[in-house]
Design an enzyme around this catalytic site. Structure first.
Site, PDB file in Angstrom:
ATOM      1  N   HIS A 171     -13.757  23.724 -36.375  1.00 23.47           N
ATOM      2  CA  HIS A 171     -13.087  23.235 -35.329  1.00 23.47           C
ATOM      3  C   HIS A 171     -13.629  22.274 -34.246  1.00 23.47           C
ATOM      4  O   HIS A 171     -14.983  22.108 -34.449  1.00 23.47           O
ATOM      5  CB  HIS A 171     -12.103  24.280 -34.541  1.00 23.47           C
ATOM      6  CG  HIS A 171     -13.251  25.558 -33.929  1.00 23.47           C
ATOM      7  ND1 HIS A 171     -14.024  25.062 -32.817  1.00 23.47           N
ATOM      8  CD2 HIS A 171     -13.239  26.600 -33.933  1.00 23.47           C
ATOM      9  CE1 HIS A 171     -14.762  26.183 -32.294  1.00 23.47           C
ATOM     10  NE2 HIS A 171     -14.222  27.151 -33.106  1.00 23.47           N
ATOM     11  N   HIS A 215     -17.308  23.256 -32.630  1.00 20.88           N
ATOM     12  CA  HIS A 215     -18.523  23.064 -33.479  1.00 20.88           C
ATOM     13  C   HIS A 215     -18.734  21.823 -33.536  1.00 20.88           C
ATOM     14  O   HIS A 215     -19.933  21.298 -33.390  1.00 20.88           O
ATOM     15  CB  HIS A 215     -18.218  23.543 -34.945  1.00 20.88           C
ATOM     16  CG  HIS A 215     -17.900  24.992 -35.039  1.00 20.88           C
ATOM     17  ND1 HIS A 215     -16.571  25.360 -35.625  1.00 20.88           N
ATOM     18  CD2 HIS A 215     -18.362  26.193 -34.758  1.00 20.88           C
ATOM     19  CE1 HIS A 215     -16.141  26.610 -35.511  1.00 20.88           C
ATOM     20  NE2 HIS A 215     -17.589  26.995 -34.948  1.00 20.88           N
ATOM     21  N   CYS A 217     -20.837  44.854 -33.553  1.00 18.96           N
ATOM     22  CA  CYS A 217     -19.659  44.279 -33.711  1.00 18.96           C
ATOM     23  C   CYS A 217     -19.879  42.839 -34.832  1.00 18.96           C
ATOM     24  O   CYS A 217     -20.830  42.147 -34.582  1.00 18.96           O
ATOM     25  CB  CYS A 217     -19.304  43.467 -32.446  1.00 18.96           C
ATOM     26  SG  CYS A 217     -17.849  42.334 -32.684  1.00 18.96           S
ATOM     27  N   CYS A 232     -19.166  39.404 -33.720  1.00 12.84           N
ATOM     28  CA  CYS A 232     -20.518  38.847 -33.091  1.00 12.84           C
ATOM     29  C   CYS A 232     -21.715  38.956 -34.065  1.00 12.84           C
ATOM     30  O   CYS A 232     -22.833  38.188 -33.655  1.00 12.84           O
ATOM     31  CB  CYS A 232     -20.778  39.635 -31.956  1.00 12.84           C
ATOM     32  SG  CYS A 232     -19.379  39.590 -30.734  1.00 12.84           S
ATOM     33  N   CYS A 236     -14.947  45.497 -29.094  1.00 10.78           N
ATOM     34  CA  CYS A 236     -15.971  44.562 -28.574  1.00 10.78           C
ATOM     35  C   CYS A 236     -14.817  43.736 -27.652  1.00 10.78           C
ATOM     36  O   CYS A 236     -13.826  43.357 -27.663  1.00 10.78           O
ATOM     37  CB  CYS A 236     -16.355  43.642 -29.712  1.00 10.78           C
ATOM     38  SG  CYS A 236     -17.102  42.120 -29.248  1.00 10.78           S
ATOM     39  N   HIS A 293     -14.184  40.134 -29.131  1.00 10.34           N
ATOM     40  CA  HIS A 293     -13.291  40.140 -30.320  1.00 10.34           C
ATOM     41  C   HIS A 293     -11.964  41.074 -30.384  1.00 10.34           C
ATOM     42  O   HIS A 293     -11.252  40.902 -30.923  1.00 10.34           O
ATOM     43  CB  HIS A 293     -14.178  40.275 -31.761  1.00 10.34           C
ATOM     44  CG  HIS A 293     -14.850  39.265 -31.953  1.00 10.34           C
ATOM     45  ND1 HIS A 293     -16.402  39.111 -31.777  1.00 10.34           N
ATOM     46  CD2 HIS A 293     -14.846  38.129 -32.873  1.00 10.34           C
ATOM     47  CE1 HIS A 293     -16.837  38.130 -31.939  1.00 10.34           C
ATOM     48  NE2 HIS A 293     -15.726  37.425 -32.740  1.00 10.34           N
ATOM     49  N   LYS A 313     -11.611  30.073 -24.085  1.00 10.76           N
ATOM     50  CA  LYS A 313     -12.631  29.551 -25.247  1.00 10.76           C
ATOM     51  C   LYS A 313     -11.981  29.290 -26.246  1.00 10.76           C
ATOM     52  O   LYS A 313     -11.295  30.178 -27.005  1.00 10.76           O
ATOM     53  CB  LYS A 313     -13.897  30.603 -25.329  1.00 10.76           C
ATOM     54  CG  LYS A 313     -14.777  30.105 -26.573  1.00 10.76           C
ATOM     55  CD  LYS A 313     -15.915  30.887 -26.576  1.00 10.76           C
ATOM     56  CE  LYS A 313     -16.745  30.278 -27.702  1.00 10.76           C
ATOM     57  NZ  LYS A 313     -17.294  30.940 -28.606  1.00 10.76           N
ATOM     58  N   LYS A 373     -10.962  29.894 -33.468  1.00 14.69           N
ATOM     59  CA  LYS A 373     -10.274  30.185 -34.701  1.00 14.69           C
ATOM     60  C   LYS A 373      -9.635  31.474 -34.557  1.00 14.69           C
ATOM     61  O   LYS A 373      -8.522  31.690 -35.102  1.00 14.69           O
ATOM     62  CB  LYS A 373     -11.051  29.794 -35.950  1.00 14.69           C
ATOM     63  CG  LYS A 373     -11.140  28.452 -36.643  1.00 14.69           C
ATOM     64  CD  LYS A 373      -9.773  28.214 -37.381  1.00 14.69           C
ATOM     65  CE  LYS A 373      -9.531  26.875 -37.696  1.00 14.69           C
ATOM     66  NZ  LYS A 373     -10.169  26.106 -38.833  1.00 14.69           N
TER      67      LYS A 373
END
Ligand code: MSP
Length: 532
Positions: free
Chosen positions: A23, A26, A132, A135, A157, A160, A314, A317
């Site tokens: 996305h 990146h 996790c 992560c 987490c 997430h 943030k 995806k």
């Protein structure tokens, strides 16, 4: 690549997980790293940019399984269909692309591990705690939140919002705790190692609180998608320990081949490792400690940039806020993508993406500010001098001012890039765009053209403008390589060599454009975009 100075510049991006397609977050990291690298290449340095993909670990294994395929097949597919094409979509000029499933990486990760094992930095111990998979990270109690809804009663987490795994297994540990003081001394002696300042402070206070040893292996009883621990094949290497090593395996660490050995000698330590702030600790704490354990120097700089936010959060995806880079480049082109993110957000801070801001800047800054300047200048030289750059007469005060602004733009932009302040560099360059637009307004070439007596003055004005465009082409080439290459050709400057081979220093020397050269045609650099 021009390599006049004998200086090397080695830059890296994180290697990205292949569980999903890229996305704009990146792409943002890629563009910033590419802009810095292209600039250093234009300084005459031997500039080498590395990027790649992180393909091992439980996360990739699970994604592959959910898609009824093997992790290697899944990685091959994502690399071919998504991650390599990304580099074209946003015009990245990387010198290498590493995949952690390549033998050149796997073999040398094992060499590195063996070395640390032999020198006593790795030992066998019991791990009990939380992990996790999102992560790919071991979590402490402070990293967890009580689950809600379907996860009620479980620890999740905090990043997430998904339950963590409870692990209790025999693992191999890296003696990270031994490096607390060495790291603090290193940060102290190298104040620019972690940047920006906020990131540096965060890292130092984290390390001051003390470091635990790090589990660097997982038992194959749980899953086996990773690199075998060389002395114990019932374990695989922890995915982050594996991934961080890409920065040295890609350039020849561990290789016996003379060419690769020389490359490693030349490029390591890296000049700058660009990462998002989410993974700063891995790069500014664990990674330098790993290198110290192997008697290798840490990188010269680690830059932790901010996040692209969507709706204040943030962009990601997994939270379904990801925007594919091609959604932007299909309409605006790769140059506008690159320019927008570098100009709109101070590198190091978070920034919100919005289509309105992108469109507005495209129109005002790229199309009207820069693109029109180029079209008008070429049109005037065509109209008044049959497309031939005239010789300049004596420079008046207002002409000298353009010369001075150009020289200052070159110096300021170069100094800003040295500080990894990409937005400041663009602001410095834009002083010349504004100056040239203003110069046209004030000198009124269309009025001068009405009287043959002003012929010499008109020639000087045309020379100043076209020379100003030469300077701009060179300075903007690292950010908008396509548009500037078109302008370079239209200015008949290909005789000086490709634009990417022009040095920043040459931009600062007034008089590079030759009178008598016949200009070519120039299509609009940033065409008007019809609103949908
Ligand atoms: N595989 C690890 C990195 C290993 S490096 C040895 C990883 N991969 S990742 O695919 O999750 O990529 C994380 C990186 O992507 C961030 O550090 C950052 O460079 C970039 N970004 C991901 N989301 C982003 C934003 N929303 N905004 C800005 N950058 C973002 O972590």
């Amino acid at each position: 690549m021009p390599n006049n100075s004998g200086v090397s510049f080695y830059s890296t991006t994180p290697i990205f997980y292949v569980n999903d397609a890229p996305h704009i977050g990146h792409a943002y990291t890629e563009v910033a790293t590419d802009v810095l690298t292209r600039w250093h290449r234009q300084r005459g340095e031997n500039a080498f940019m590395l990027t790649g993909t992180d393909e091992h670990g439980e996360k990739i294994l699970r994604t592959a399984a959910a898609n009824d395929t093997s992790p290697k097949e899944w990685a091959d597919k994502l690399v071919a269909e998504a991650w390599l094409p990304l580099l074209d979509t946003i015009d990245i000029d990387n010198q290498d692309f590493i995949r952690t499933t390549e033998p050149r990486h796997e073999v040398n990760v094992q060499k590195f591990l063996q070395r640390l094992y032999d020198t006593g930095f790795i030992y066998r111990g019991e791990y009990e705690g939380n992990y996790c998979v999102g992560c790919e990270e071991y979590k402490t109690e402070n990293d967890l939140l009580p689950g809600e809804g379907q996860f009620e009663g479980q620890d999740v987490c905090a990043i997430h919002s998904k339950p963590v795994e409870k692990l209790a297994e025999t693992n191999y540990f890296f003696k990270l705790s031994e490096f607390q003081q060495k790291l603090l001394d290193f940060y102290e002696a190298n104040p620019k190692f972690v940047q920006p300042e906020s990131a540096r402070n965060e890292v130092i206070s984290f390390v001051r609180r003390g470091l635990d040893d790090l589990s660097i292996s997982r038992s194959k009883e749980k899953f086996d998608w990773g690199i075998d621990i060389p002395w114990d094949d019932s374990h695989i290497t922890y995915v982050w320990f594996d991934a961080l090593l890409n920065y040295i395996t890609a350039i020849g660490y561990g290789s016996d081949e003379p060419e690769l050995k020389a490359r490693f000698e030349q490029l390591w330590p890296a000049s700058v490792q660009v990462v998002g702030k989410d993974i700063l600790r891995f790069h500014a704490v664990i990674w330098p400690a790993m290198l110290m354990a192997a008697d290798l120097p840490p990188a010269k700089r680690v830059f932790g940039h901010g996040w692209l936010l969507v709706g204040g959060e943030k962009m990601s995806k997994s939270k379904l806020t990801g925007i594919a880079p091609s959604q932007i480049t299909d309409t605006f082109g790769s140059d506008a993508f690159r320019y927008y993110f570098m100009k709109a957000i101070a590198f190091g801070q978070d920034g919100s993406f919005s289509w309105e801001d992108l469109s507005a800047r495209y129109q005002a800054e790229l199309a009207n500010g820069f693109g029109n300047l180029a079209s008008r200048a070429l049109a005037m030289v065509n109209k008044y001098f049959e497309g031939v750059v005239p010789a300049a007469g004596a420079l008046t005060e207002i002409d000298q001012q353009v010369v001075a602004v150009a020289a200052k733009a070159v110096a300021d932009a170069d100094a800003a890039i040295e500080e990894i302040a990409i937005q400041d560099a663009l602001n410095a360059i834009w002083t010349l765009v504004d100056e040239l637009n203003n110069y046209i307004t004030v000198t009124e070439p269309w009025v001068l053209a009405k009287d043959e007596a002003n012929r010499e003055r008109l020639a000087t004005v045309m020379y100043v403008i076209t020379e100003g465009l030469r300077v701009l082409s060179i300075l903007l080439a690292p950010v908008i390589p396509k548009a500037t290459a078109k302008l370079w050709s239209a200015l008949a400057l290909d005789s000086l060599g490709a634009l990417s081979n022009q040095t920043i220093a040459s931009a600062g020397v007034w008089g590079g454009i030759k009178s008598g050269s016949k200009l070519g045609a120039l299509e609009p650099l940033f065409p008007r975009i019809e609103q949908e």
